[in-house]
Design an enzyme around this catalytic site. Structure first.
Site, short mmCIF file in Angstrom:
data_model
loop_
_atom_site.label_atom_id
_atom_site.label_comp_id
_atom_site.label_asym_id
_atom_site.label_seq_id
_atom_site.Cartn_x
_atom_site.Cartn_y
_atom_site.Cartn_z
N LYS A 40 37.51 -26.07 10.34
CA LYS A 40 37.80 -26.65 9.04
C LYS A 40 38.87 -25.85 8.28
CE LYS A 40 37.64 -29.77 6.55
NZ LYS A 40 37.92 -31.07 7.13
N GLY A 41 38.77 -24.55 8.40
CA GLY A 41 39.81 -23.71 7.82
C GLY A 41 39.77 -23.63 6.31
#
Lengths: 281, 518
Positions: free
Chosen positions: A134-135
């Site tokens: 997802k970061g």
């Protein structure tokens, strides 16, 4: 716009020096006499902070004992741009495809990263922002990088467990995030971790990277780690740093980037550049 | 309640059926197992409290001694009260002191002796249940003599680490308009396998949950409630390894709401899933008895997963929490199902999507006191942006009839809230309530507009996910990282060693009383 020389805050006119601030004083804001005293107290503080003239534009009693102020004023201080201390990034920022390519050509295998929150810290938001696919801030996390293998141990991981897992996974780098800072727990935890890795693995220890909103990015050497990332760090910055530190020190496409050099001015500017990646080999 | 979203009742019913299907095997697991913390909760209900000189509670010492000698598969009650009768002990504490010194020989009584032990255990535990009942009656009395604030209730957090600092802050917050005070726990208390004792003045990013801290804060808020003519509710956290004991202490000391999610500990604290589901069922039985509103933790999923992509996982978790909660005896009015305003504000129509999610949940759970959590993930440090976003959160809460609003701080993620942060936050919500409190009555999303379509889409995705869970089982789904993007296998995590399969003849007087009342 001036990039050197002297500047002052800009309100609506060049060098008008206008700034805003808000604060609370432990003084009551009840009857007329109390209000006059409270506003006077706020103005005194503003003057001592270098605001002259200053104006209290808002004052509000909060309960019987406190008053909240919003103050505008003209800062009498100036900023000398030639004396600004800047911590410059000592490595180039690379796109994920470039990171993958360089890992493949330099290491010939996946780069292994073990991440954890250590101590009692249960806030995985930092480490997850860097590691999860997802970061963070529109950038995918390290799991997204084809040539990086990520082992995310999650929250409240014991240092001994972290060392053992990093050794078992042949980790190239260990990422630790720390959010809880009460009684400087983040500092003692980071020191304890660095010592444990050095004790267990000596100079063959993995690259040690810590991150969290309250760390001083220049204090890596003091904590015994290789790199500290502060608030707002993105996965790409971490990936670029890992590549820079590991590939260089492991004799990759060597010499492509110069060693870190970050001249520091500012108060007490004796601390060395943050990167001590040479130790990680 | 009239529906604004044209949800298909058949789809809603199907979602509930699938949730029950997924939850049933887990309930069966909880019925056939016990844990060290459930057994310690029995001892707490019987009045055992206090700790030894190392700070280890006597309930731990006594339960450990029994476990070493007879095991816990028959429950702690039979061996403990048998030893009480056989040794002529005046009280549990004296027995616990002797037991931890190795001076007590525990056994599993049989026949008449077992009957006598059961009768004695039942009498002791009933004194604790009676106190919980009396506290519930006292809450009703206080609500009658002060007043019950209108919803949405304003929920504020204090977290100094020092109960004696928390108290004046909580009282100040109540005077400024807070209806609910939550005392955040010290970070990591979830992973302690004992409940600390006494009034505590040091904690990490929060204050330890202890019986004495509960008592002190409730007493202080009783004073403030009387002063304000408005009942101020108190919240704490029944999660982690001591969930059943904390729930018990909350009932004994008249807390009003407790965080108690079916999966939070598993996903965010890496507590063993089986341990969690067993502990959760007992703790919810206690909460049901005590008239405590539980708060579930679905908002947390959206802090790790994307609030749009993962919206359906929130609904699925809420349906599971509802199923588990009802099964444990909670009324719908005690199900404070959670959700959050966490959609990226850069996204076009983000407010419409928030309205769709919030309205969907309102309509799926019409009688539940829904708890709506403010933005945290997209609070950037620009406090002006943050203040605006919090106002939109408050607006969404008012428009969609949310019951409990946790008040957002514009300095979220920067520092523990300043006094002024809290004051500004309350000003924000007061303005929105005053200006738009009745907007919900006029809010009619177009039947096939973006809001209604999005709500139906999330519901459909929820049904799909529940169907997938149904075919693989809830424990498998958790292991696969379905919730919160975190994988948690059933045989992993902390606290598994405290799980014990019940033997034939397992006896737990507390469970018997609590289940008989359902």
């Amino acid at each position: 716009m001036s990039r050197t020389g002297i500047v002052r805050p800009y309100g609506d006119t060049t060098s008008d020096g206008r700034v805003q601030l808000s604060f609370t004083l432990p003084v009551p804001f009840g009857d007329e006499a109390e209000r006059r005293l409270a506003e006077g107290a706020a103005l005194q503080l503003a003057a001592k902070m270098g605001l002259d003239p200053a104006m209290v534009v808002h004052a509000k009693g909060m309960g019987p004992d406190f008053t909240f102020f919003i103050v505008y004023g003209r800062a009498c201080h100036v900023v000398d741009l030639s004396a600004v201390a800047v911590a410059e990034r000592e490595f180039p920022l690379l796109a994920s495809a470039e990171v993958n390519l360089r890992i493949r050509s330099a290491l010939g295998r996946k780069l292994v990263v073990v991440g954890a929150c250590i101590g009692t810290d249960a806030h995985t938001v930092g480490i997850d922002a860097i590691l999860n696919v997802k970061g963070h801030a529109g950038e995918k996390g390290l799991e997204y990088y084809r040539e990086i293998r990520v082992v995310n141990m999650g929250a409240q991981v014991g240092v001994a467990d972290l060392v053992a897992r990093a050794a078992a996974e042949h980790a190239d780098a260990v990422l630790v995030s720390q959010v809880v800072t009460q009684r400087d727990a983040h500092l003692s935890n980071a020191r304890e971790m660095a010592a444990a890795f050095t004790d267990a693995l000596g100079p063959a220890r993995p690259l040690l990277v810590v991150g969290g909103p309250r760390f001083d990015p220049s204090a890596a050497r003091d904590l015994g780690v290789d790199k500290i990332f502060g608030r707002g760090t993105t996965p790409r910055e971490v990936a670029s740093y890992l590549l820079h530190a590991l590939v260089r020190s492991r004799g990759g496409p060597g010499g492509s980037s110069p060693p870190a050099s970050t001249p520091r001015g500012g108060p007490g500017g004796s601390s060395p550049p943050a990167s001590t990646a040479e130790e990680a080999a | 309640m009239t529906t604004k979203l044209n949800l298909d009742p058949a789809v809603v019913a199907q979602a509930r059926e699938l949730a029950a299907l997924a939850g049933k095997p887990v309930v069966q697991l909880a019925r056939t197992h016990t844990t060290t913390s459930v057994e310690r909760a029995v001892l707490r209900l019987a009045g055992l409290h206090g700790a030894d000189s190392d700070g280890m509670p006597w309930v731990n010492r006594l339960a450990d001694a029994v476990r070493d000698q007879t095991g816990l598969e028959h429950g702690v009650a039979l061996p403990v009260w048998d030893a009480m009768l056989a040794g002529g002990y005046p009280d549990l504490r004296t027995l616990a002191v002797d037991a931890s010194a190795g001076l007590v020989k525990f056994r599993l009584p049989e026949g008449q002796e077992a009957d006598q032990a059961r009768a004695a255990a039942d009498r002791s535990v009933k004194t604790g249940i009676a106190r919980i009942d009396a506290q519930r009656a006292e809450r009703d009395r206080m609500l009658a003599t002060t007043s019950n604030p209108p919803m949405p209730w304003i929920y504020l957090i204090v977290a100094t680490g020092d109960i004696y600092e928390d108290i004046p802050q909580a009282q100040a917050a109540a005077r400024e308009g807070a209806d609910i005070i939550a005392v955040i726990r010290s970070t990591g208390q979830s992973l302690l396998d004992y409940v600390p004792e006494g009034a505590t003045r040091e904690g990490y990013a929060g204050t330890y949950a202890t019986q004495e801290n509960f008592r002190l804060m409730r007493a202080a808020l009783d004073d403030t409630s009387a002063e304000l003519g408005r009942y101020v509710r108190l919240t704490n956290y029944a999660s982690g390894l001591c969930m059943p004991e904390i729930a018990t202490l909350a009932g004994l000391e008249r807390l009003d709401m407790m965080l108690n999610d079916c999966m939070y500990g598993i996903i965010f604290r890496d507590i063993n899933p089986v341990r969690t589901f067993i502990d959760q069922r007992f703790s919810r039985q206690v909460h049901a008895r005590a008239g405590i509103i539980i708060n579930t933790g679905e908002d947390n999923y959206l802090t790790t997963a994307d609030a749009v992509d993962a919206a359906h996982t929130v609904v699925v978790s809420q349906l599971l929490n509802e199923y588990f909660g009802r099964e444990a005896g909670l009324a719908d009015s005690q199900l404070g199902l959670g959700h959050a305003f966490e959609i990226n504000p850069e996204l076009p129509d983000s407010f419409l999507l928030e309205l769709a999610h919030a309205q969907l949940i309102r309509e799926l759970f019409p009688d539940a006191p829904l708890k709506y959590m403010p933005p945290t993930k997209h609070m950037t440090g620009n406090i002006f942006d943050g203040y605006l976003l919090d106002a939109f959160f408050n607006l969404a809460g008012c428009m969609t009839g949310q019951s409990i609003l946790l008040i957002g701080m514009m300095t979220e993620g920067i520092h523990t809230p300043f006094l002024s942060d809290r004051d500004l936050a309350l000003e924000n919500v007061r303005y929105v309530r005053r200006a738009a409190g009745r907007l919900g009555g006029s809010f009619r999303p177009e039947p096939d507009g973006l809001v209604a379509r999005r709500a139906r889409q999330v519901l459909a995705e929820s049904v799909d996910l529940l169907r997938r869970i149904g075919s693989q089982g809830l424990l498998t789904a958790i292991a696969a990282g379905t919730f919160g993007v975190t994988r948690r296998p059933a045989d992993g995590g902390r606290g598994l060693d405290g799980v014990v399969r019940r033997a034939e003849g397992y006896y737990n007087p507390a469970s018997q009383i609590l289940e008989a009342a359902q």
